[in-house]
Design an enzyme around this catalytic site. Structure first.
Site, PDB file in Angstrom:
ATOM      1  N   ASP A  30       0.852  -1.196   0.000  1.00 33.81           N
ATOM      2  CA  ASP A  30       0.000   0.000   0.000  1.00 33.81           C
ATOM      3  C   ASP A  30       0.885   1.243   0.000  1.00 33.81           C
ATOM      4  O   ASP A  30       1.910   1.300   0.686  1.00 33.81           O
ATOM      5  CB  ASP A  30      -0.913  -0.005   1.239  1.00 33.81           C
ATOM      6  CG  ASP A  30      -2.059   0.993   1.108  1.00 33.81           C
ATOM      7  OD1 ASP A  30      -3.209   0.549   0.973  1.00 33.81           O
ATOM      8  OD2 ASP A  30      -1.785   2.212   1.126  1.00 33.81           O
ATOM      9  N   ASN A  85     -12.854  -2.938   2.717  1.00 32.93           N
ATOM     10  CA  ASN A  85     -13.729  -1.770   2.730  1.00 32.93           C
ATOM     11  C   ASN A  85     -14.650  -1.844   1.514  1.00 32.93           C
ATOM     12  O   ASN A  85     -14.175  -2.064   0.393  1.00 32.93           O
ATOM     13  CB  ASN A  85     -12.894  -0.493   2.684  1.00 32.93           C
ATOM     14  CG  ASN A  85     -12.014  -0.335   3.907  1.00 32.93           C
ATOM     15  OD1 ASN A  85     -12.391  -0.729   5.009  1.00 32.93           O
ATOM     16  ND2 ASN A  85     -10.829   0.229   3.731  1.00 32.93           N
ATOM     17  N   GLN A  92     -14.462   2.623   1.235  1.00 31.53           N
ATOM     18  CA  GLN A  92     -13.740   2.252   0.012  1.00 31.53           C
ATOM     19  C   GLN A  92     -13.427   3.500  -0.808  1.00 31.53           C
ATOM     20  O   GLN A  92     -14.297   4.352  -1.032  1.00 31.53           O
ATOM     21  CB  GLN A  92     -14.575   1.275  -0.827  1.00 31.53           C
ATOM     22  CG  GLN A  92     -13.825   0.738  -2.044  1.00 31.53           C
ATOM     23  CD  GLN A  92     -14.605  -0.338  -2.787  1.00 31.53           C
ATOM     24  OE1 GLN A  92     -15.758  -0.663  -2.440  1.00 31.53           O
ATOM     25  NE2 GLN A  92     -13.991  -0.901  -3.816  1.00 31.53           N
ATOM     26  N   HIS A  98     -10.261  -5.221  -3.389  1.00 25.16           N
ATOM     27  CA  HIS A  98      -8.962  -5.487  -2.768  1.00 25.16           C
ATOM     28  C   HIS A  98      -9.147  -5.862  -1.310  1.00 25.16           C
ATOM     29  O   HIS A  98     -10.046  -5.362  -0.628  1.00 25.16           O
ATOM     30  CB  HIS A  98      -8.026  -4.282  -2.887  1.00 25.16           C
ATOM     31  CG  HIS A  98      -8.615  -2.991  -2.417  1.00 25.16           C
ATOM     32  ND1 HIS A  98      -9.507  -2.253  -3.161  1.00 25.16           N
ATOM     33  CD2 HIS A  98      -8.442  -2.307  -1.248  1.00 25.16           C
ATOM     34  CE1 HIS A  98      -9.849  -1.165  -2.495  1.00 25.16           C
ATOM     35  NE2 HIS A  98      -9.232  -1.176  -1.323  1.00 25.16           N
ATOM     36  N   LEU A  99      -8.261  -6.743  -0.844  1.00 28.51           N
ATOM     37  CA  LEU A  99      -8.126  -7.044   0.575  1.00 28.51           C
ATOM     38  C   LEU A  99      -6.939  -6.256   1.095  1.00 28.51           C
ATOM     39  O   LEU A  99      -5.895  -6.211   0.440  1.00 28.51           O
ATOM     40  CB  LEU A  99      -7.814  -8.531   0.818  1.00 28.51           C
ATOM     41  CG  LEU A  99      -8.655  -9.636   0.218  1.00 28.51           C
ATOM     42  CD1 LEU A  99      -8.121 -10.981   0.729  1.00 28.51           C
ATOM     43  CD2 LEU A  99     -10.103  -9.482   0.578  1.00 28.51           C
ATOM     44  N   HIS A 100      -7.102  -5.647   2.264  1.00 32.26           N
ATOM     45  CA  HIS A 100      -5.954  -5.105   2.983  1.00 32.26           C
ATOM     46  C   HIS A 100      -5.437  -6.205   3.921  1.00 32.26           C
ATOM     47  O   HIS A 100      -6.223  -6.786   4.673  1.00 32.26           O
ATOM     48  CB  HIS A 100      -6.362  -3.923   3.860  1.00 32.26           C
ATOM     49  CG  HIS A 100      -6.865  -2.722   3.121  1.00 32.26           C
ATOM     50  ND1 HIS A 100      -6.106  -1.592   2.922  1.00 32.26           N
ATOM     51  CD2 HIS A 100      -8.067  -2.463   2.554  1.00 32.26           C
ATOM     52  CE1 HIS A 100      -6.815  -0.687   2.263  1.00 32.26           C
ATOM     53  NE2 HIS A 100      -8.021  -1.194   2.023  1.00 32.26           N
TER      54      HIS A 100
HETATM   55  P1  5GP Z   1      -9.690   1.542   0.204  1.00 33.24           P
HETATM   56  O1  5GP Z   1      -9.810   2.830   0.960  1.00 33.24           O
HETATM   57  O2  5GP Z   1     -10.353   1.617  -1.153  1.00 33.24           O
HETATM   58  O3  5GP Z   1     -10.102   0.332   0.984  1.00 33.24           O
HETATM   59  O4  5GP Z   1      -8.135   1.321  -0.014  1.00 33.24           O
HETATM   60  C1  5GP Z   1      -7.425   1.848  -1.074  1.00 33.24           C
HETATM   61  C2  5GP Z   1      -5.976   1.752  -0.696  1.00 33.24           C
HETATM   62  O5  5GP Z   1      -5.200   1.980  -1.869  1.00 33.24           O
HETATM   63  C3  5GP Z   1      -5.525   2.797   0.324  1.00 33.24           C
HETATM   64  O6  5GP Z   1      -5.007   2.150   1.476  1.00 33.24           O
HETATM   65  C4  5GP Z   1      -4.473   3.608  -0.413  1.00 33.24           C
HETATM   66  O7  5GP Z   1      -3.397   3.986   0.401  1.00 33.24           O
HETATM   67  C5  5GP Z   1      -4.039   2.672  -1.514  1.00 33.24           C
HETATM   68  N1  5GP Z   1      -3.594   3.331  -2.729  1.00 33.24           N
HETATM   69  C6  5GP Z   1      -4.178   4.402  -3.349  1.00 33.24           C
HETATM   70  N2  5GP Z   1      -3.507   4.730  -4.454  1.00 33.24           N
HETATM   71  C7  5GP Z   1      -2.466   3.854  -4.539  1.00 33.24           C
HETATM   72  C8  5GP Z   1      -1.411   3.695  -5.492  1.00 33.24           C
HETATM   73  O8  5GP Z   1      -1.280   4.420  -6.479  1.00 33.24           O
HETATM   74  N3  5GP Z   1      -0.523   2.693  -5.258  1.00 33.24           N
HETATM   75  C9  5GP Z   1      -0.629   1.871  -4.171  1.00 33.24           C
HETATM   76  N4  5GP Z   1       0.301   0.917  -4.018  1.00 33.24           N
HETATM   77  N5  5GP Z   1      -1.626   1.989  -3.266  1.00 33.24           N
HETATM   78  C10 5GP Z   1      -2.518   2.968  -3.445  1.00 33.24           C
END
Ligand code: 5GP
Ligand code: ZN
Length: 112
Positions: A30, A85, A92, A98-100
């Protein structure tokens, strides 16, 4: 899908630190880590969110992949958290499933 950030990561159009790739799944770091280990696991095909996922076999494979990944990066014994999320109330921000995988520190409950 055109314009999708994580489709671009999957295709290599956007650089990411990839840590594991197998069977249509990809894990990478991330960009804004919330724990010492913070990896994202995605399918290389575009699925907008868990709500939109119809392939339960794929969902199971994502979990198994994350379980194996946790062991491989050395966080399995102490423990970790997997988060999905989903849509606005779920927090989200990137609309590609995606899984964190978070680990390397003790997690708190409840999440914010
Ligand atoms: P969400 O909030 O949708 O569950 O998680 C999206 C995740 O993607 C966030 O933790 C954010 O830091 C990560 N993220 C956003 N843009 C990028 C990117 O360009 N590259 C990477 N590796 N992670 C990203
Ligand atoms: Zn996508």
């Amino acid at each position: 899908m055109t314009g999708c950030l994580f489709c671009k990561v999957a295709s290599g159009e956007i650089a990411a630190t990839v840590v594991k790739r197998a069977d249509g799944l990809l894990a990478f770091q991330d960009i804004n880590p919330q724990a010492p280990t913070h990896l994202l696991v995605i399918p290389t095909v575009h699925i907008a969110s868990l709500k939109d996922a119809t392939d339960d076999t794929l969902l199971g494979r994502m979990l198994g992949f994350a379980r194996d990944l946790a062991r491989e990066v050395g966080i399995a014994e102490r423990g970790y958290r997997i988060v999905v999320n989903t849509n606005a109330d779920g927090g989200q921000t990137v609309f590609h499933l995606h899984l964190h995988l978070l680990g390397g520190r003790a997690m708190r409950w409840p999440p914010g």
